[in-house]
Design a protein around this motif. Sequence first.
Motif, mmCIF file in Angstrom:
data_model
loop_
_atom_site.group_PDB
_atom_site.id
_atom_site.type_symbol
_atom_site.label_atom_id
_atom_site.label_comp_id
_atom_site.label_asym_id
_atom_site.label_seq_id
_atom_site.Cartn_x
_atom_site.Cartn_y
_atom_site.Cartn_z
ATOM 1 N N VAL A 1 0.837 -1.205 0.000
ATOM 2 C CA VAL A 1 0.000 0.000 0.000
ATOM 3 C C VAL A 1 0.869 1.250 0.000
ATOM 4 O O VAL A 1 1.711 1.425 0.882
ATOM 5 N N PRO A 2 0.681 2.144 -0.965
ATOM 6 C CA PRO A 2 1.424 3.403 -0.967
ATOM 7 C C PRO A 2 0.796 4.410 -0.011
ATOM 8 O O PRO A 2 -0.391 4.295 0.322
ATOM 9 N N PRO A 3 1.557 5.385 0.443
ATOM 10 C CA PRO A 3 0.972 6.445 1.283
ATOM 11 C C PRO A 3 -0.004 7.280 0.457
ATOM 12 O O PRO A 3 0.375 7.845 -0.572
ATOM 13 N N PRO A 4 -1.261 7.379 0.858
ATOM 14 C CA PRO A 4 -2.238 8.118 0.053
ATOM 15 C C PRO A 4 -1.944 9.612 -0.043
ATOM 16 O O PRO A 4 -2.402 10.269 -0.986
ATOM 17 N N SER A 5 -1.186 10.150 0.928
ATOM 18 C CA SER A 5 -0.864 11.574 0.869
ATOM 19 C C SER A 5 0.217 11.884 -0.156
ATOM 20 O O SER A 5 0.545 13.046 -0.388
ATOM 21 N N LEU A 6 0.751 10.829 -0.780
ATOM 22 C CA LEU A 6 1.807 11.020 -1.762
ATOM 23 C C LEU A 6 1.332 11.853 -2.943
ATOM 24 O O LEU A 6 2.054 12.700 -3.470
ATOM 25 N N SER A 7 0.091 11.622 -3.365
ATOM 26 C CA SER A 7 -0.453 12.327 -4.526
ATOM 27 C C SER A 7 -1.973 12.289 -4.455
ATOM 28 O O SER A 7 -2.544 11.297 -3.999
ATOM 29 N N PRO A 8 -2.645 13.335 -4.911
ATOM 30 C CA PRO A 8 -4.120 13.307 -4.936
ATOM 31 C C PRO A 8 -4.668 12.261 -5.900
ATOM 32 O O PRO A 8 -5.848 11.900 -5.824
ATOM 33 N N LEU A 9 -3.824 11.744 -6.782
ATOM 34 C CA LEU A 9 -4.261 10.718 -7.723
ATOM 35 C C LEU A 9 -4.330 9.334 -7.091
ATOM 36 O O LEU A 9 -4.966 8.433 -7.622
ATOM 37 N N ILE B 1 -2.069 3.779 5.021
ATOM 38 C CA ILE B 1 -1.133 2.971 5.801
ATOM 39 C C ILE B 1 -1.063 3.516 7.222
ATOM 40 O O ILE B 1 -1.277 4.702 7.466
ATOM 41 N N HIS B 2 -0.756 2.641 8.152
ATOM 42 C CA HIS B 2 -0.570 3.058 9.535
ATOM 43 C C HIS B 2 0.765 3.804 9.677
ATOM 44 O O HIS B 2 1.718 3.534 8.963
ATOM 45 N N MET B 3 0.814 4.731 10.594
ATOM 46 C CA MET B 3 2.037 5.452 10.956
ATOM 47 C C MET B 3 2.726 6.060 9.728
ATOM 48 O O MET B 3 3.918 5.930 9.514
ATOM 49 N N GLU B 4 1.931 6.741 8.929
ATOM 50 C CA GLU B 4 2.443 7.294 7.677
ATOM 51 C C GLU B 4 3.548 8.327 7.910
ATOM 52 O O GLU B 4 4.570 8.336 7.204
ATOM 53 N N GLU B 5 3.372 9.193 8.903
ATOM 54 C CA GLU B 5 4.392 10.206 9.177
ATOM 55 C C GLU B 5 5.706 9.562 9.588
ATOM 56 O O GLU B 5 6.787 10.010 9.175
#
Length: 353
Positions: free
Chosen positions: A201-209, A215-219
């Motif tokens: 799973v990629p971090p969703p905040s990476l891109s609006p696309l 993902i847990h603990m993204e920061e």
Amino acid sequence: MKLKIVYIGICILLFVSLAFLLTSVVYTASKKHIPTPSLLGNGEDSISSLHEDSVKPHPFSILLVGDTQVSTYFEQFYLETDMPSDIDFAVILGDFVRKPEHEYHTFFIMEFDEWGIRYPILLVPGNHDIAVTDRYLTKENAFTRDDFEQAYGSRNVSFMHAGCLFVIVDNIYNDDYVSYLKDALSQKPEGTLMTFVFMHVPPPSLSPLVECRGIHMEEDFFSIIDEYDVDHVICGDFHSYLKSEYGDTEFIITGGGGAELDGEDTYSFYHSVILDIDPEKRQVNERILPIAKKLDLIDEIEIFMMIEIYPIFKYHPVIFASIILLNLVLLCICVILIRHKTNEPRTHRRKDS
């Protein structure tokens, strides 16, 4: 006469149905104990074969494909595509089966056992591969994290190859991946030329696309890859293709291996990716290989036999026995009716002269 033909047709259908049900059970049972082929998964055989060439840097290539979901599209691609001969290993970026059930994994292993393994094929756990929600954990045939490790090796693994560090983590609804990732990167051997991280799973905040489950603990994740100078993070889950950057880290999302595509834009197409890596020059070139939409009816029938029919027999034997009995009763009734119609005396009309 017409009624007799109808009975014969029903009789044939019932016989075929009965034969199909019994064949499904026998066929699946014969495949249940096929061992995972050598070099498929993250076991010692795969990792040690890559470690053997871990010191001397040299240009090499890796094949990436995500979200194949036992698709016949991927099968045709794997069997028919003329792959470059210099591929060192492949990584399937999760969701390599459709549901986290034992029968799906049996089919997946069976397929590769038939196809043959050309090079180590590493597996990233995906949300379709391991049961992590109550929807599947409560099922009798749930394929758990422990089952994954028993079948394919560790869910989290790191290794050196050609002077590069590669880390695979299971980031499906858990926090453990962060600690493993930090530990693996903090022990990076001196002189490591490049670092690659694989996760589903990629971090969703990476891109609006990016439209995915998060993902847990993204920061914490972003902080770790920044602190330890990760060059590339490669993910699946988003059934499309996307490249993005976070600081000095390049993200590649490739989830077009066969599952239903996300979106209708130019990023949504069936594909795999080959990375040509030159560690000494710190260069990574990317080749995108299209995957054609080719259906295999035989495979779909096999999947139906193993995934839909066999679990009824194994986990609900009373229901399965009732279905068989009903088929037999109806078949006997049809045979009796056919015999009756055959023996029924015919009446002839006399034509008037």
